[in-house]
Write a protein that holds these residues in place. Structure first.
Motif, PDB file in Angstrom:
ATOM      1  N   SER A 166       5.768 -46.537  46.267  1.00 27.27           N
ATOM      2  CA  SER A 166       4.345 -46.664  46.578  1.00 27.27           C
ATOM      3  C   SER A 166       4.000 -45.698  47.704  1.00 27.27           C
ATOM      4  O   SER A 166       4.630 -45.738  48.769  1.00 27.27           O
ATOM      5  CB  SER A 166       3.996 -48.090  46.992  1.00 27.27           C
ATOM      6  N   ALA A 216      -6.190 -38.021  42.857  1.00 25.73           N
ATOM      7  CA  ALA A 216      -5.295 -38.766  41.973  1.00 25.73           C
ATOM      8  C   ALA A 216      -4.450 -37.814  41.135  1.00 25.73           C
ATOM      9  O   ALA A 216      -3.270 -38.090  40.856  1.00 25.73           O
ATOM     10  CB  ALA A 216      -6.099 -39.700  41.067  1.00 25.73           C
ATOM     11  N   MET A 271      -1.396 -37.009  43.022  1.00 22.91           N
ATOM     12  CA  MET A 271      -0.431 -38.097  43.064  1.00 22.91           C
ATOM     13  C   MET A 271       0.406 -38.132  41.786  1.00 22.91           C
ATOM     14  O   MET A 271       1.626 -38.328  41.811  1.00 22.91           O
ATOM     15  CB  MET A 271      -1.158 -39.436  43.265  1.00 22.91           C
ATOM     16  N   ILE A 272      -0.275 -37.936  40.663  1.00 18.99           N
ATOM     17  CA  ILE A 272       0.424 -37.909  39.379  1.00 18.99           C
ATOM     18  C   ILE A 272       1.391 -36.732  39.322  1.00 18.99           C
ATOM     19  O   ILE A 272       2.538 -36.862  38.867  1.00 18.99           O
ATOM     20  CB  ILE A 272      -0.587 -37.846  38.224  1.00 18.99           C
ATOM     21  N   ALA A 307       4.619 -37.424  41.238  1.00 23.86           N
ATOM     22  CA  ALA A 307       5.549 -38.277  40.504  1.00 23.86           C
ATOM     23  C   ALA A 307       6.227 -37.511  39.372  1.00 23.86           C
ATOM     24  O   ALA A 307       7.441 -37.622  39.159  1.00 23.86           O
ATOM     25  CB  ALA A 307       4.810 -39.501  39.958  1.00 23.86           C
ATOM     26  N   VAL A 324       4.636 -42.808  36.195  1.00 21.90           N
ATOM     27  CA  VAL A 324       3.436 -43.245  36.919  1.00 21.90           C
ATOM     28  C   VAL A 324       2.987 -44.607  36.391  1.00 21.90           C
ATOM     29  O   VAL A 324       2.753 -44.784  35.199  1.00 21.90           O
ATOM     30  CB  VAL A 324       2.299 -42.226  36.772  1.00 21.90           C
ATOM     31  N   HIS A 379       0.519 -46.370  38.500  1.00 16.81           N
ATOM     32  CA  HIS A 379      -0.871 -46.401  38.992  1.00 16.81           C
ATOM     33  C   HIS A 379      -1.134 -45.136  39.794  1.00 16.81           C
ATOM     34  O   HIS A 379      -0.297 -44.691  40.577  1.00 16.81           O
ATOM     35  CB  HIS A 379      -1.099 -47.620  39.887  1.00 16.81           C
ATOM     36  N   ALA A 380      -2.334 -44.564  39.600  1.00 17.90           N
ATOM     37  CA  ALA A 380      -2.775 -43.434  40.419  1.00 17.90           C
ATOM     38  C   ALA A 380      -4.290 -43.501  40.545  1.00 17.90           C
ATOM     39  O   ALA A 380      -4.998 -43.631  39.546  1.00 17.90           O
ATOM     40  CB  ALA A 380      -2.352 -42.100  39.800  1.00 17.90           C
ATOM     41  N   SER A 396      -5.937 -41.977  48.533  1.00 16.63           N
ATOM     42  CA  SER A 396      -5.344 -41.855  47.206  1.00 16.63           C
ATOM     43  C   SER A 396      -4.073 -42.696  47.191  1.00 16.63           C
ATOM     44  O   SER A 396      -3.395 -42.844  48.207  1.00 16.63           O
ATOM     45  CB  SER A 396      -5.041 -40.403  46.876  1.00 16.63           C
ATOM     46  N   LEU A 434      -0.563 -44.094  44.872  1.00 18.26           N
ATOM     47  CA  LEU A 434       0.386 -43.901  43.775  1.00 18.26           C
ATOM     48  C   LEU A 434       1.390 -45.038  43.743  1.00 18.26           C
ATOM     49  O   LEU A 434       1.933 -45.440  44.781  1.00 18.26           O
ATOM     50  CB  LEU A 434       1.145 -42.577  43.950  1.00 18.26           C
ATOM     51  N   ALA A 494       4.857 -45.695  41.311  1.00 19.87           N
ATOM     52  CA  ALA A 494       5.674 -45.071  40.279  1.00 19.87           C
ATOM     53  C   ALA A 494       7.017 -45.796  40.177  1.00 19.87           C
ATOM     54  O   ALA A 494       7.417 -46.539  41.076  1.00 19.87           O
ATOM     55  CB  ALA A 494       5.889 -43.590  40.573  1.00 19.87           C
TER      56      ALA A 494
END
Length: 329
Positions: A116, A139, A142-143, A146, A153, A155-156, A175, A177, A179
């Protein structure tokens, strides 16, 4: 630590970190409690000792640091596959080569382990070197982080919150994340990498974005006043930078329908030190207060010398002409 960052990490812990069989081992990246005046200095209180085994990691020794690594991108002090959960909040913007940090995180996570990360989004936090301040993240970023580390992933999101979440979730426009490291984890081979557009509706996990940049920056009009009194209309990205780096003294002109959107989003949530108050040509409004900020006659901007006037009205041409007349006297 920002309250919005703490709220996101608490949500992650409450919704994802459960193991009835054993305590979960947690590694906190950038754990040093540098601000003694902040009641939310660290995430440690979220990880009760009867459910978790918490380890704080940083580049330097200090409060809440259990391991100080010699090399920020090669953690020889930690073994492979050694933690169930890795977390980090308000740290990645300060890491020069964060992609290398992501690979180390993937290395020390156990198969099936969770990550997280909470970081500042592009619209809400001013420059703050510690010792450097390098990045802001959407976002998409963040993706990408990961994916680069070969993590799945879950959640983003950027500037988004669960339904009915309190306003603190939107305070600093974070933002977020979450994963997971798969059982057959491997780093991607960039020679064979194939881009896939993210499915944001799915990756937001039902979070509601506040569409800040759409509702405000792209519907906002403002002028900057230089030392000679010349007016410069601000473009959309200039509006973003105005609020991302809030060093300018500014008024909001207007207390009608548009004022609420601008004020609630730009002022009420963050209480900037450089907001002077409101200007309004309506004599009935002058001399009153809105949420303890004064409403003044437009002539006040002649001697207060603001850097920026944000126009919260559709009568933009008329207000621009008024500002020119006031500054020319």
């Amino acid at each position: 630590m920002h309250r919005s960052s703490y709220a996101r990490m608490q949500w992650f812990v409450e919704n994802y970190c459960h193991s009835p069989e054993r305590n979960l081992s947690v590694l906190d990246i950038g754990s040093c409690a540098v601000n003694k005046d902040d009641p939310l200095q660290t995430y440690r209180p979220l990880f009760a000792e009867d459910k978790f085994s918490y380890t704080g990691l940083d580049m330097v020794t200090g409060p809440n640091v259990d391991i100080a690594v010699n090399n920020p991108y090669c953690w020889r002090e930690l073994e492979n596959n050694s933690f169930d959960v890795v977390i980090s909040g308000q740290v990645f913007e300060h890491i020069e080569f964060f992609w290398e940090t992501m690979k180390e995180i993937a290395r020390v996570l156990k198969a099936g382990g969770l990550l997280s990360i909470v970081v500042p989004g592009p619209f809400g936090v001013a420059y703050h070197a510690c010792p450097v301040d390098c990045y802001r993240f959407f976002a998409d970023g963040m993706i990408a982080m990961a994916r680069y580390a070969g993590l799945e992933v879950i959640h983003a999101s950027s500037a988004a919150a669960p339904k009915n979440a309190p306003d603190i979730w939107y305070e600093t426009r974070d933002s977020f994340l979450i994963a997971r490291k798969s059982e057959n984890h491997q780093l991607p081979d960039m020679a064979d990498y194939i881009f896939e557009k993210p499915d944001f509706e799915r990756m937001r996990s039902g979070f509601i974005p506040d569409n800040y940049e759409n509702k405000v920056y792209y519907d906002m009009f403002a002028v900057r006043i230089d030392g000679s009194g010349t007016l410069h209309e601000l473009k959309n990205m200039e509006m973003v930078y105005l609020w991302a780096l809030p060093d300018d003294r500014f008024y909001i002109w207007g207390t009608g329908g548009q004022y609420e959107l601008h004020y609630q989003t730009l002022v009420q949530r963050t209480r900037p030190k450089n907001f002077i108050g409101f200007l309004d040509s309506n004599p009935k409004m002058q001399g009153t207060e809105l949420d303890e900020y004064p409403v003044m006659a437009p002539q006040n901007c002649a001697h207060d010398k603001p850097d920026v006037i944000i126009i919260a009205s559709h009568a933009r041409k008329e207000i621009m002409e008024n500002i020119r007349n006031i500054l020319s006297k």
